[in-house]
Design a protein around this motif. Structure first.
Motif, PDB file in Angstrom:
ATOM      1  N   ASP A 264       0.830  -1.220   0.000  1.00 41.59           N
ATOM      2  CA  ASP A 264       0.000   0.000   0.000  1.00 41.59           C
ATOM      3  C   ASP A 264       0.854   1.255   0.000  1.00 41.59           C
ATOM      4  O   ASP A 264       0.548   2.227  -0.689  1.00 41.59           O
ATOM      5  CB  ASP A 264      -0.922   0.019   1.223  1.00 41.59           C
ATOM      6  CG  ASP A 264      -2.119  -0.905   1.088  1.00 41.59           C
ATOM      7  OD1 ASP A 264      -2.258  -1.572   0.044  1.00 41.59           O
ATOM      8  OD2 ASP A 264      -2.915  -0.960   2.045  1.00 41.59           O
TER       9      ASP A 264
ATOM     10  N   ILE B  76      -1.796 -10.503   1.902  1.00 40.70           N
ATOM     11  CA  ILE B  76      -2.656  -9.357   1.602  1.00 40.70           C
ATOM     12  C   ILE B  76      -3.904  -9.442   2.468  1.00 40.70           C
ATOM     13  O   ILE B  76      -4.272 -10.537   2.912  1.00 40.70           O
ATOM     14  CB  ILE B  76      -3.017  -9.329   0.095  1.00 40.70           C
ATOM     15  CG1 ILE B  76      -3.518  -7.952  -0.318  1.00 40.70           C
ATOM     16  CG2 ILE B  76      -3.993 -10.443  -0.275  1.00 40.70           C
ATOM     17  CD1 ILE B  76      -3.314  -7.643  -1.772  1.00 40.70           C
ATOM     18  N   TYR B  77      -4.520  -8.314   2.697  1.00 33.13           N
ATOM     19  CA  TYR B  77      -5.793  -8.280   3.413  1.00 33.13           C
ATOM     20  C   TYR B  77      -6.921  -8.144   2.409  1.00 33.13           C
ATOM     21  O   TYR B  77      -6.866  -7.284   1.521  1.00 33.13           O
ATOM     22  CB  TYR B  77      -5.855  -7.102   4.387  1.00 33.13           C
ATOM     23  CG  TYR B  77      -5.044  -7.317   5.635  1.00 33.13           C
ATOM     24  CD1 TYR B  77      -5.640  -7.772   6.809  1.00 33.13           C
ATOM     25  CD2 TYR B  77      -3.673  -7.082   5.630  1.00 33.13           C
ATOM     26  CE1 TYR B  77      -4.887  -7.979   7.956  1.00 33.13           C
ATOM     27  CE2 TYR B  77      -2.912  -7.287   6.769  1.00 33.13           C
ATOM     28  CZ  TYR B  77      -3.533  -7.734   7.928  1.00 33.13           C
ATOM     29  OH  TYR B  77      -2.781  -7.945   9.052  1.00 33.13           O
TER      30      TYR B  77
ATOM     31  N   LYS C  18      -6.744 -11.409   6.842  1.00 34.00           N
ATOM     32  CA  LYS C  18      -5.385 -11.494   6.286  1.00 34.00           C
ATOM     33  C   LYS C  18      -5.244 -12.819   5.548  1.00 34.00           C
ATOM     34  O   LYS C  18      -5.585 -13.881   6.070  1.00 34.00           O
ATOM     35  CB  LYS C  18      -4.346 -11.395   7.399  1.00 34.00           C
ATOM     36  CG  LYS C  18      -2.927 -11.419   6.890  1.00 34.00           C
ATOM     37  CD  LYS C  18      -1.936 -11.315   8.039  1.00 34.00           C
ATOM     38  CE  LYS C  18      -0.504 -11.362   7.545  1.00 34.00           C
ATOM     39  NZ  LYS C  18       0.437 -11.298   8.686  1.00 34.00           N
TER      40      LYS C  18
ATOM     41  N   TRP D  13      -8.281  -4.762  -1.840  1.00 33.39           N
ATOM     42  CA  TRP D  13      -7.101  -5.537  -1.454  1.00 33.39           C
ATOM     43  C   TRP D  13      -6.102  -4.574  -0.845  1.00 33.39           C
ATOM     44  O   TRP D  13      -5.773  -3.563  -1.456  1.00 33.39           O
ATOM     45  CB  TRP D  13      -6.509  -6.246  -2.671  1.00 33.39           C
ATOM     46  CG  TRP D  13      -7.498  -7.142  -3.347  1.00 33.39           C
ATOM     47  CD1 TRP D  13      -8.195  -6.870  -4.487  1.00 33.39           C
ATOM     48  CD2 TRP D  13      -7.914  -8.426  -2.918  1.00 33.39           C
ATOM     49  NE1 TRP D  13      -9.032  -7.912  -4.795  1.00 33.39           N
ATOM     50  CE2 TRP D  13      -8.873  -8.894  -3.840  1.00 33.39           C
ATOM     51  CE3 TRP D  13      -7.579  -9.241  -1.830  1.00 33.39           C
ATOM     52  CZ2 TRP D  13      -9.495 -10.128  -3.724  1.00 33.39           C
ATOM     53  CZ3 TRP D  13      -8.202 -10.473  -1.712  1.00 33.39           C
ATOM     54  CH2 TRP D  13      -9.140 -10.908  -2.646  1.00 33.39           C
ATOM     55  N   SER D  14      -5.623  -4.887   0.362  1.00 34.96           N
ATOM     56  CA  SER D  14      -4.696  -4.006   1.066  1.00 34.96           C
ATOM     57  C   SER D  14      -3.428  -4.789   1.403  1.00 34.96           C
ATOM     58  O   SER D  14      -3.456  -5.706   2.231  1.00 34.96           O
ATOM     59  CB  SER D  14      -5.343  -3.480   2.350  1.00 34.96           C
ATOM     60  OG  SER D  14      -4.440  -2.665   3.068  1.00 34.96           O
ATOM     61  N   ASN D  15      -2.334  -4.412   0.756  1.00 38.48           N
ATOM     62  CA  ASN D  15      -1.055  -5.075   0.996  1.00 38.48           C
ATOM     63  C   ASN D  15      -0.271  -4.257   2.015  1.00 38.48           C
ATOM     64  O   ASN D  15       0.320  -3.235   1.681  1.00 38.48           O
ATOM     65  CB  ASN D  15      -0.272  -5.221  -0.312  1.00 38.48           C
ATOM     66  CG  ASN D  15       1.010  -5.991  -0.131  1.00 38.48           C
ATOM     67  OD1 ASN D  15       1.469  -6.218   0.989  1.00 38.48           O
ATOM     68  ND2 ASN D  15       1.603  -6.392  -1.236  1.00 38.48           N
TER      69      ASN D  15
ATOM     70  N   CYS E 151       2.285  -8.922  -3.557  1.00 43.37           N
ATOM     71  CA  CYS E 151       1.436 -10.108  -3.422  1.00 43.37           C
ATOM     72  C   CYS E 151       0.966 -10.482  -4.823  1.00 43.37           C
ATOM     73  O   CYS E 151       0.475  -9.631  -5.569  1.00 43.37           O
ATOM     74  CB  CYS E 151       0.230  -9.811  -2.535  1.00 43.37           C
ATOM     75  SG  CYS E 151      -0.966 -11.171  -2.464  1.00 43.37           S
TER      76      CYS E 151
ATOM     77  N   GLN F 146      -1.652 -12.573  -7.032  1.00 44.85           N
ATOM     78  CA  GLN F 146      -2.942 -13.247  -7.054  1.00 44.85           C
ATOM     79  C   GLN F 146      -3.181 -13.831  -8.441  1.00 44.85           C
ATOM     80  O   GLN F 146      -2.854 -13.192  -9.444  1.00 44.85           O
ATOM     81  CB  GLN F 146      -4.095 -12.278  -6.812  1.00 44.85           C
ATOM     82  CG  GLN F 146      -4.217 -11.685  -5.481  1.00 44.85           C
ATOM     83  CD  GLN F 146      -5.440 -10.755  -5.429  1.00 44.85           C
ATOM     84  OE1 GLN F 146      -6.056 -10.432  -6.442  1.00 44.85           O
ATOM     85  NE2 GLN F 146      -5.772 -10.328  -4.237  1.00 44.85           N
TER      86      GLN F 146
END
Length: 162
Positions: free
Chosen positions: A82, A115-116, A125, A141-143, A149, A151
């Motif tokens: 982020d 990632i969240y 998480k 998505w919050s890294n 990350c 995906q």
């Protein structure tokens, strides 16, 4: 450091003279880097069910996917921390600037990193190997780590009932 390349390689199979063959083996060219360090590649898409195995659907890469009606996306995403996107660490989880919603069911695998998954009322998480079935919810998505990350996701056109 991620074990995945920034731009993935795509191998496409097909039939030639009744025999299975490699049609394509190359780095993907459909890549979007709209935000610094955020790499999105819509590796393959379809727009019919059942799928027509003889055709490839060219689609524009977009940060928020637009799945074709009756179609699918196969998406590769490398999400940077982020902080590298300018998202403050104190950001309230339900006010994340990348919240979005699509009319799809998404099968998502966390291939590397963490990632969240941020929803409107809660977050979780995720780590390498975790799988998410995302059913048309508003999410982001919050890294919050120091590493990208990766995906891998299959998005399938869907509709909300009711």
């Amino acid at each position: 450091m991620s074990k995945f390349p920034t731009i993935p390689r795509r191998i496409v199979t097909g039939i030639n003279g009744g025999k299975s063959v490699i049609i394509e083996d190359a780095q993907v060219t459909n890549v979007s880097e709209d935000f610094p360090g955020l790499v999105i590649s819509d590796v393959w898409a379809t727009n019919t069910m059942p799928v027509d195995l003889s055709k490839e659907l060219s689609i524009p890469n977009t940060a928020i996917p637009v799945t074709p009606p009756n179609g699918t996306y196969f998406r590769y995403v490398s999400i940077p921390p982020d902080k590298d996107l300018g998202i403050p660490a104190t950001q309230e989880h339900n006010r994340h600037p990348l919240f979005h919603q699509t009319d799809t069911i998404d099968y998502i695998i966390i291939a590397s990193g963490e990632i969240y998954l941020v929803l409107e009322e809660e977050e979780v998480k995720l780590s390498t190997g975790d799988i998410v079935i995302q059913r048309g919810t508003n999410h982001a998505w919050s890294n919050r780590s120091d590493q990208p990350c990766i995906q891998l996701a299959v998005l399938i056109d869907a509709k909300h009932s009711g």
